[in-house]
Design a protein around this motif. Structure first.
Motif, PDB file in Angstrom:
ATOM      1  N   SER A  97      -0.452   2.108 -34.627  1.00 10.58           N
ATOM      2  CA  SER A  97      -0.406   2.604 -36.002  1.00 10.58           C
ATOM      3  C   SER A  97      -0.340   1.411 -36.942  1.00 10.58           C
ATOM      4  O   SER A  97      -0.026   0.298 -36.532  1.00 10.58           O
ATOM      5  N   ALA A  98      -0.614   1.673 -38.192  1.00 11.99           N
ATOM      6  CA  ALA A  98      -0.362   0.702 -39.273  1.00 11.99           C
ATOM      7  C   ALA A  98       0.627   1.414 -40.192  1.00 11.99           C
ATOM      8  O   ALA A  98       0.274   2.397 -40.842  1.00 11.99           O
ATOM      9  N   THR A  99       1.867   0.935 -40.192  1.00 13.84           N
ATOM     10  CA  THR A  99       2.948   1.603 -40.907  1.00 13.84           C
ATOM     11  C   THR A  99       3.612   0.621 -41.872  1.00 13.84           C
ATOM     12  O   THR A  99       4.076  -0.436 -41.450  1.00 13.84           O
ATOM     13  N   ALA A 100       3.654   0.983 -43.147  1.00 18.11           N
ATOM     14  CA  ALA A 100       4.291   0.126 -44.147  1.00 18.11           C
ATOM     15  C   ALA A 100       5.760  -0.064 -43.807  1.00 18.11           C
ATOM     16  O   ALA A 100       6.436   0.880 -43.380  1.00 18.11           O
ATOM     17  N   ASP A 101       6.250  -1.291 -43.986  1.00 16.17           N
ATOM     18  CA  ASP A 101       7.666  -1.563 -43.733  1.00 16.17           C
ATOM     19  C   ASP A 101       8.570  -0.633 -44.533  1.00 16.17           C
ATOM     20  O   ASP A 101       9.634  -0.241 -44.061  1.00 16.17           O
ATOM     21  N   TYR A 144       3.682  -2.800 -39.786  1.00 20.47           N
ATOM     22  CA  TYR A 144       3.885  -2.981 -38.352  1.00 20.47           C
ATOM     23  C   TYR A 144       3.301  -1.779 -37.612  1.00 20.47           C
ATOM     24  O   TYR A 144       2.866  -0.806 -38.223  1.00 20.47           O
ATOM     25  N   CYS A 145       3.348  -1.817 -36.289  1.00 16.80           N
ATOM     26  CA  CYS A 145       2.933  -0.695 -35.442  1.00 16.80           C
ATOM     27  C   CYS A 145       4.196   0.055 -35.025  1.00 16.80           C
ATOM     28  O   CYS A 145       5.151  -0.558 -34.534  1.00 16.80           O
ATOM     29  N   LYS A 160       3.131  -7.194 -36.298  1.00 17.22           N
ATOM     30  CA  LYS A 160       3.414  -7.240 -37.726  1.00 17.22           C
ATOM     31  C   LYS A 160       2.247  -7.910 -38.443  1.00 17.22           C
ATOM     32  O   LYS A 160       1.565  -8.756 -37.889  1.00 17.22           O
ATOM     33  N   ALA A 161       2.044  -7.521 -39.707  1.00 13.92           N
ATOM     34  CA  ALA A 161       0.962  -8.111 -40.503  1.00 13.92           C
ATOM     35  C   ALA A 161       1.283  -7.950 -41.979  1.00 13.92           C
ATOM     36  O   ALA A 161       2.278  -7.320 -42.355  1.00 13.92           O
ATOM     37  N   GLU A 162       0.394  -8.506 -42.823  1.00 15.58           N
ATOM     38  CA  GLU A 162       0.649  -8.546 -44.265  1.00 15.58           C
ATOM     39  C   GLU A 162      -0.653  -8.450 -45.040  1.00 15.58           C
ATOM     40  O   GLU A 162      -1.668  -9.010 -44.645  1.00 15.58           O
ATOM     41  N   ILE A 163      -0.575  -7.723 -46.160  1.00 13.71           N
ATOM     42  CA  ILE A 163      -1.720  -7.618 -47.085  1.00 13.71           C
ATOM     43  C   ILE A 163      -1.243  -8.093 -48.443  1.00 13.71           C
ATOM     44  O   ILE A 163      -0.235  -7.603 -48.968  1.00 13.71           O
ATOM     45  N   ASP A 164      -1.948  -9.049 -49.013  1.00 16.26           N
ATOM     46  CA  ASP A 164      -1.656  -9.549 -50.357  1.00 16.26           C
ATOM     47  C   ASP A 164      -2.685  -8.959 -51.301  1.00 16.26           C
ATOM     48  O   ASP A 164      -3.883  -9.226 -51.162  1.00 16.26           O
ATOM     49  N   VAL A 165      -2.232  -8.157 -52.252  1.00 18.11           N
ATOM     50  CA  VAL A 165      -3.124  -7.511 -53.214  1.00 18.11           C
ATOM     51  C   VAL A 165      -2.947  -8.181 -54.560  1.00 18.11           C
ATOM     52  O   VAL A 165      -1.849  -8.245 -55.090  1.00 18.11           O
TER      53      VAL A 165
END
Length: 112
Positions: free
Chosen positions: A66-70, A98-99, A106-111
């Motif tokens: 999954s891709a789940t917002a912290d 995270y999954c 874990k990962a990060e998106i900078d908008v």
């Protein structure tokens, strides 16, 4: 003649209604970036996009991810192998995720 004109008008009306009901492709919905879930990792793990752009996740692993917002504000749900999910980000900020099943992913998106 009147009957022909009435049939013609009705046919054109239905054709126009059908054309109006068909949405045009939404260019904004096309992903700005694709993140792959592979080898129990998000790849790339850090991405930068502009506000209004879309990220697509594709599960390339043999297990669900999954891709789940912290902060739990969004969640792809469980994605089986080959499945994908997209989210459009409309507000600037840093989004970490995270999954659900593999919290070390874990990962990060900078908008911007």
């Amino acid at each position: 003649m009147r009957q022909f004109a009435a049939i013609l008008c009705a046919t054109l009306g239905f054709a126009l209604l059908g054309a109006a009901a068909t949405p045009a492709p939404d260019a904004a919905a096309k992903p700005a970036i694709v993140v792959h879930m592979k080898n129990f990792a998000f790849s790339p793990a850090k991405v930068s996009i502009k506000s209004g752009q879309t990220v697509e996740w594709i599960n390339d692993d043999s297990v669900q991810h999954s891709a789940t917002a912290d902060d739990h504000s969004w969640n792809s749900g469980e994605l089986a192998q080959g499945a994908s999910w997209s989210k459009t980000f409309t507000a600037a900020g840093t989004y970490t995720y995270y999954c659900d099943d593999h919290e070390f992913m874990k990962a990060e998106i900078d908008v911007k």
